[in-house]
Design an enzyme around this catalytic site. Structure first.
Site, short mmCIF file in Angstrom:
data_model
loop_
_atom_site.label_atom_id
_atom_site.label_comp_id
_atom_site.label_asym_id
_atom_site.label_seq_id
_atom_site.Cartn_x
_atom_site.Cartn_y
_atom_site.Cartn_z
N GLU A 60 -2.50 -6.67 3.47
CA GLU A 60 -2.10 -7.90 2.76
C GLU A 60 -0.59 -8.11 2.90
O GLU A 60 0.13 -7.22 3.36
CB GLU A 60 -2.45 -7.77 1.27
CG GLU A 60 -1.73 -6.60 0.59
CD GLU A 60 -2.03 -6.43 -0.90
OE1 GLU A 60 -3.15 -6.76 -1.34
OE2 GLU A 60 -1.13 -5.95 -1.62
N HIS A 62 2.64 -10.63 0.67
CA HIS A 62 2.92 -11.49 -0.49
C HIS A 62 4.43 -11.56 -0.65
O HIS A 62 5.18 -10.79 -0.02
CB HIS A 62 2.26 -10.92 -1.75
CG HIS A 62 2.25 -9.42 -1.82
ND1 HIS A 62 3.41 -8.70 -1.92
CD2 HIS A 62 1.24 -8.52 -1.76
CE1 HIS A 62 3.10 -7.41 -1.95
NE2 HIS A 62 1.80 -7.25 -1.85
N HIS A 66 7.15 -4.31 -3.32
CA HIS A 66 6.70 -3.04 -3.90
C HIS A 66 7.76 -1.99 -3.63
O HIS A 66 8.37 -1.96 -2.55
CB HIS A 66 5.44 -2.51 -3.21
CG HIS A 66 4.22 -3.34 -3.36
ND1 HIS A 66 3.74 -3.78 -4.56
CD2 HIS A 66 3.33 -3.78 -2.43
CE1 HIS A 66 2.62 -4.45 -4.37
NE2 HIS A 66 2.35 -4.48 -3.08
N HIS A 100 1.25 -5.08 5.00
CA HIS A 100 1.27 -3.66 4.65
C HIS A 100 -0.13 -3.14 4.36
O HIS A 100 -1.00 -3.89 3.90
CB HIS A 100 2.22 -3.36 3.49
CG HIS A 100 1.94 -4.14 2.24
ND1 HIS A 100 2.26 -5.46 2.11
CD2 HIS A 100 1.37 -3.78 1.05
CE1 HIS A 100 1.92 -5.89 0.90
NE2 HIS A 100 1.36 -4.89 0.23
N CYS A 114 3.59 2.96 -7.60
CA CYS A 114 3.97 1.65 -7.06
C CYS A 114 4.58 0.81 -8.18
O CYS A 114 3.94 0.54 -9.19
CB CYS A 114 2.75 0.95 -6.48
SG CYS A 114 3.13 -0.69 -5.82
MN MN Z 1 0.70 -5.30 -1.82
#
Ligand code: MN
Length: 156
Positions: A60, A62, A66, A100, A114
């Site tokens: 994914e 975005h 992170h 990632h 995370c």
């Molecule tokens: Mn992610």
């Protein structure tokens, strides 16, 4: 929020172990614990993800970022067009809009913390076009795991 005790073997008190993302099947053998849900004065969450041997997270990207610290075993991560090994206590940043995926590739359980902001955009899954682009690099093609996209080419 007071102390959340580690109860042994990467389980924390008061955090239910959840199957990562109940909907969809773009991931395999991964669980999540919410360790810190955040508050207005510190608007971030800390989660612990654990991938069973051979499993993987969703491929994914975005806008949100992170910050990840491996804390159990070793695994590998794709960040953009690089695949990196992560050993326990290594840190990696996943920058905005960067593909990632985490994989437990060494036959052992791979766990990581995370850090993520509370307010965040929804992850984007790769389209057919995105996958074609990613698969141009044989190194990436050999690494990524995904289900066939449901979205036809050109449709957002
Ligand atoms: Mn992610």
């Amino acid at each position: 929020m007071t102390t959340v005790k580690h109860t042994g073997l990467f389980k924390w008190d008061r955090s239910d172990v959840l199957k990562y993302k109940e909907k969809g099947n773009h991931f395999k053998d991964i669980t999540r614990q919410m360790l810190y849900p955040g508050r207005p004065e510190l608007p971030v969450q800390m989660r612990y993800f654990e991938i069973a041997p051979g499993g993987h997270s969703t491929l994914e990207r975005h806008h949100h970022v992170h910050m990840v610290m491996a804390i159990r075993g070793s695994g590998e991560v794709l960040v953009g067009n690089e695949i990196q090994k992560l050993d326990s206590f290594d840190l990696v940043e996943i920058p905005p809009k960067t593909w990632h995926q985490f994989r437990a590739t060494f036959g052992e359980t791979f766990g990581f913390l995370c850090l993520v902001q509370i307010e965040r955009d929804r992850p984007e899954l790769p389209t057919v076009d995105d996958l074609a682009q990613l698969n141009k690099d044989p190194k990436i093609a050999g690494f990524i795991r995904y289900d066939a996209p449901l979205i036809p080419v050109g449709v957002k």
